[in-house]
Each structure stands twice: as structure tokens, then as C-alpha cells.
Design an enzyme around this catalytic site. Structure first.
Site, PDB file in Angstrom:
ATOM      1  N   HIS A   1      -8.507   0.595  -3.456  1.00  0.00           N
ATOM      2  CA  HIS A   1      -9.305   0.329  -2.246  1.00  0.00           C
ATOM      3  C   HIS A   1     -10.076   1.608  -1.953  1.00  0.00           C
ATOM      4  CE1 HIS A   1      -9.217  -0.487   2.394  1.00  0.00           C
ATOM      5  NE2 HIS A   1     -10.427  -0.541   1.887  1.00  0.00           N
TER       6      HIS A   1
ATOM      7  N   MET B   1      -9.221   7.727  -0.069  1.00  0.00           N
ATOM      8  CA  MET B   1     -10.068   8.143   1.073  1.00  0.00           C
ATOM      9  C   MET B   1     -10.696   9.501   0.790  1.00  0.00           C
ATOM     10  SD  MET B   1      -7.611   7.078   4.238  1.00  0.00           S
ATOM     11  CE  MET B   1      -6.607   5.578   4.179  1.00  0.00           C
TER      12      MET B   1
ATOM     13  N   SER C   1       0.859  -1.187   0.000  1.00  0.00           N
ATOM     14  CA  SER C   1       0.000   0.000   0.000  1.00  0.00           C
ATOM     15  C   SER C   1       0.891   1.231   0.000  1.00  0.00           C
ATOM     16  CB  SER C   1      -0.877   0.016   1.255  1.00  0.00           C
ATOM     17  OG  SER C   1      -1.261   1.352   1.529  1.00  0.00           O
TER      18      SER C   1
ATOM     19  N   ASP D   1      -4.883   3.302  -1.547  1.00  0.00           N
ATOM     20  CA  ASP D   1      -5.857   3.664  -0.523  1.00  0.00           C
ATOM     21  C   ASP D   1      -6.489   5.018  -0.833  1.00  0.00           C
ATOM     22  OD1 ASP D   1      -5.855   1.479   1.350  1.00  0.00           O
ATOM     23  OD2 ASP D   1      -3.789   2.041   1.841  1.00  0.00           O
TER      24      ASP D   1
ATOM     25  N   GLY E   1      -2.096  -3.342   9.671  1.00  0.00           N
ATOM     26  CA  GLY E   1      -1.233  -3.851  10.733  1.00  0.00           C
ATOM     27  C   GLY E   1      -0.524  -5.152  10.383  1.00  0.00           C
TER      28      GLY E   1
ATOM     29  N   PHE F   1      -6.015   5.136   8.297  1.00  0.00           N
ATOM     30  CA  PHE F   1      -4.610   5.499   8.500  1.00  0.00           C
ATOM     31  C   PHE F   1      -3.713   4.264   8.416  1.00  0.00           C
ATOM     32  CE2 PHE F   1      -7.331   8.467  10.658  1.00  0.00           C
ATOM     33  CZ  PHE F   1      -6.850   9.691  10.206  1.00  0.00           C
TER      34      PHE F   1
ATOM     35  N   SER G   1       3.174   0.299   6.172  1.00  0.00           N
ATOM     36  CA  SER G   1       4.338   0.648   6.994  1.00  0.00           C
ATOM     37  C   SER G   1       5.386  -0.467   7.045  1.00  0.00           C
ATOM     38  CB  SER G   1       3.906   1.064   8.398  1.00  0.00           C
ATOM     39  OG  SER G   1       2.983   0.157   8.933  1.00  0.00           O
TER      40      SER G   1
ATOM     41  N   ASP H   1      -5.752  -6.565   5.284  1.00  0.00           N
ATOM     42  CA  ASP H   1      -5.234  -5.197   5.202  1.00  0.00           C
ATOM     43  C   ASP H   1      -5.298  -4.507   6.563  1.00  0.00           C
ATOM     44  OD1 ASP H   1      -4.511  -2.663   4.357  1.00  0.00           O
ATOM     45  OD2 ASP H   1      -6.387  -2.248   3.306  1.00  0.00           O
TER      46      ASP H   1
ATOM     47  N   MET I   1     -12.202   3.806  -0.104  1.00  0.00           N
ATOM     48  CA  MET I   1     -12.806   4.124   1.192  1.00  0.00           C
ATOM     49  C   MET I   1     -13.565   5.431   1.008  1.00  0.00           C
ATOM     50  SD  MET I   1      -9.537   2.985   3.448  1.00  0.00           S
ATOM     51  CE  MET I   1      -8.473   3.025   2.013  1.00  0.00           C
TER      52      MET I   1
ATOM     53  N   HIS J   1      -1.497  -1.562  -3.908  1.00  0.00           N
ATOM     54  CA  HIS J   1      -2.736  -1.245  -3.192  1.00  0.00           C
ATOM     55  C   HIS J   1      -2.842   0.278  -3.051  1.00  0.00           C
ATOM     56  CE1 HIS J   1      -5.836  -2.340  -0.150  1.00  0.00           C
ATOM     57  NE2 HIS J   1      -5.443  -1.225   0.451  1.00  0.00           N
TER      58      HIS J   1
ATOM     59  N   MET K   1     -10.442  -6.207   6.527  1.00  0.00           N
ATOM     60  CA  MET K   1      -9.696  -5.144   7.224  1.00  0.00           C
ATOM     61  C   MET K   1      -9.358  -5.592   8.645  1.00  0.00           C
ATOM     62  SD  MET K   1      -9.454  -2.706   5.040  1.00  0.00           S
ATOM     63  CE  MET K   1      -8.601  -1.620   6.174  1.00  0.00           C
TER      64      MET K   1
ATOM     65  N   GLY L   1      -0.146   2.353   9.706  1.00  0.00           N
ATOM     66  CA  GLY L   1       0.612   2.310  10.958  1.00  0.00           C
ATOM     67  C   GLY L   1      -0.178   1.951  12.207  1.00  0.00           C
TER      68      GLY L   1
HETATM   69  C1  DX5 Z   1      -6.021   1.680   6.114  1.00  0.00           C
HETATM   70  C2  DX5 Z   1      -5.592   1.266   4.721  1.00  0.00           C
HETATM   71  C3  DX5 Z   1      -4.474   0.287   4.741  1.00  0.00           C
HETATM   72  C4  DX5 Z   1      -3.198   0.866   5.303  1.00  0.00           C
HETATM   73  C5  DX5 Z   1      -2.326  -0.210   5.840  1.00  0.00           C
HETATM   74  O1  DX5 Z   1      -7.091   2.517   6.001  1.00  0.00           O
HETATM   75  O2  DX5 Z   1      -6.669   0.677   4.035  1.00  0.00           O
HETATM   76  O3  DX5 Z   1      -4.253  -0.221   3.423  1.00  0.00           O
HETATM   77  O4  DX5 Z   1      -2.504   1.590   4.335  1.00  0.00           O
HETATM   78  O5  DX5 Z   1      -1.267   0.351   6.530  1.00  0.00           O
HETATM   79  P1  DX5 Z   1      -0.356  -0.513   7.536  1.00  0.00           P
HETATM   80  O6  DX5 Z   1       0.129  -1.709   6.752  1.00  0.00           O
HETATM   81  O7  DX5 Z   1       0.731   0.410   7.922  1.00  0.00           O
HETATM   82  O8  DX5 Z   1      -1.259  -0.900   8.660  1.00  0.00           O
HETATM   83 ZN    ZN Z   2      -6.190  -0.381   2.181  1.00  0.00          ZN
END
Ligand code: DX5
Ligand code: ZN
Length: 218
Positions: free
Chosen positions: A67, A38, A9, A36, A178, A144, A199, A176, A69, A34, A138, A146
Site C-alpha cells: 500500500h 509511507m 497490516s 504500509d 479502524g 497511522f 491494531s 483499511d 502512501m 498488507h 480507506m 490505531g
Molecule cells: C493507515 C494504514 C492502515 C493502518 C491500519 O495509514 O494504511 O493500513 O495500518 O491500522 P488499524 O487497523 O490499526 O486502523
Molecule cells: Zn494500509
């Protein structure tokens, strides 16, 4: 060993050097990228849209998974696909008709995914499973990069895996949020096919981080 697919991502990438980051992903053997997206409504954060996707499309041939959101993916599906998204993933929690969004994305030539927030039960995905290419589970609340993996989600991954196997569906399970090298084994053992990580990949050596996921050094 089961084949592990990896989807970096770019949310944690260096946005001033996205082309370089995408080439590193290719070198590491990333299976997807990926993206993201938003909108500041469905989630509290705002990222980027089709304009950015179009401009980074020329940097790599790796498939792009958008993705989304966002509250109204129905309005933008065509724009994301024209910009270069190969996969359109929408959230089960949106208030628009999921079936028609998925159909629209398919008609424009994309593959489709359905994302489930941590508190959305797998049950809610069942009526759509026939039409999906991907189920994005998820393991953090979206918004976010991290954040910490929510271990309770492992049960949902197992439940989805059992269902897909029992029904002989070809839906791939992506996880997806952590995802790190120290919890990836549990996630894969629970039934994930694809690891999405921001991350864990974009801190340090991107190529090595992807290879370690893919080679099971987890
Ligand atoms: C969260 C995103 C994830 C995010 C994952 O809203 O959909 O794709 O970037 O980030 P890490 O891998 O750092 O948790
Ligand atoms: Zn994502």
C-alpha cells in the site's frame, strides 16, 4: 456466509520479530499481508521500503500487498515488485499519471489496486475500475495505525459494491483503517471482500484475531 478475506497490516506488528509475526499470520489463515509504505510527504509518517520487504519475503508465501502512501510510486514500482510485492496499490490522490503507474506495475507482473482517501469520492475511481484488481477504500486518513473507523465511509463501500456488481467487474473491495471485530460485520455487509487490520490483529492473539475475522465471529 460470504467468504471474508483478511489482510493483516504489519504496521502494528513487532518489528523486531517480523518473521515470527508473519508465520502467525499464515497460521491464522491470512489471505494477504498488507505493507504500509509511507514516505513522509504523501502522509506525515515514514515507515519502510523495498529493503525491508525483500528481507521479510523469505518468511512467508502469503501474497504481499504494498500500500504505497508515497507521492512518486512511478519511480519505485519496479523496486517494490523486485523486492517481492505481489500487489501494488497506489493512491488516487497522487499527482502522477495513475494509468501509467498501473500499467507499469502490470507489465512487471503485479496485480494492482487503487486506494481512495476518506474524502475522495468513489466517482474518482470509476475511470480506472476496468484495470484494477483491488479497490482499497480507506476508512481513516492514512498515516497511522490505531485510528477510529469513519462510519460515513460505509456509503462509499455500498456505492462501489453496486457499481462492481452492475458492471460485472472482478475488482475486490478492501477496507483499511479502524477495522475491528465489532464493526467488521457492517463493513462486510456494505460490500467489502477484504478486511485490512493492524491494531485489531496485532494486539493479543494474532492467530485467533485473524480466524475470528475469517470465521465471521464479528
Ligand atoms: C493507515 C494504514 C492502515 C493502518 C491500519 O495509514 O494504511 O493500513 O495500518 O491500522 P488499524 O487497523 O490499526 O486502523
Ligand atoms: Zn494500509
Amino acid at each position: 456466509m460470504k467468504k471474508i478475506e483478511v489482510s493483516p497490516s504489519i504496521l502494528s506488528a513487532d518489528f523486531s520479530a517480523l518473521c515470527k509475526e508473519l508465520r502467525l499470520c499464515e497460521l491464522g489463515g491470512a489471505d494477504y499481508i498488507h505493507l504500509d509504505v509511507m514516505d513522509g510527504h504523501f502522509v506525515p509518517n515514514i515507515t519502510f521500503g523495498p529493503v525491508v520487504i525483500k528481507s521479510i519475503r523469505k518468511c512467508t508465501k502469503t501474497p504481499f500487498d504494498a500500500h504505497l502512501m508515497i507521492e512518486r510510486p512511478d519511480k519505485y514500482v519496479k523496486d517494490f515488485i523486485s523486492a517481492g510485492a505481489d500487489i501494488i496499490t497506489v493512491h488516487r490522490e497522487i499527482k502522477v499519471d495513475i494509468k501509467s503507474v498501473l500499467r507499469k506495475a502490470k507489465n512487471y507482473g503485479a496485480e494492482v489496486g487503487l486506494a481512495l482517501n476518506p474524502d475522495t469520492p468513489f466517482e474518482k475511481a470509476k475511470e480506472h475500475m476496468d484495470s484494477l484488481d483491488y479497490l482499497l477504500i480507506m476508512s481513516v486518513y492514512p498515516g497511522f495505525a490505531g485510528q477510529s473507523f469513519i462510519p460515513d465511509v460505509l456509503k462509499k463501500i455500498r456505492e462501489a459494491r453496486e457499481y462492481i456488481d452492475k458492471e460485472a467487474l472482478s475488482v475486490k473491495i478492501a477496507v483499511d483503517g479502524g477495522v475491528k471485530h465489532n464493526n467488521a460485520k457492517d463493513i462486510v455487509d456494505a460490500g467489502a471482500d477484504i478486511l485490512v487490520a493492524a491494531s485489531a490483529i496485532f494486539s493479543g492473539d494474532v492467530v485467533k484475531n485473524i480466524k475470528d475475522f475469517k470465521n465471521g465471529k464479528i
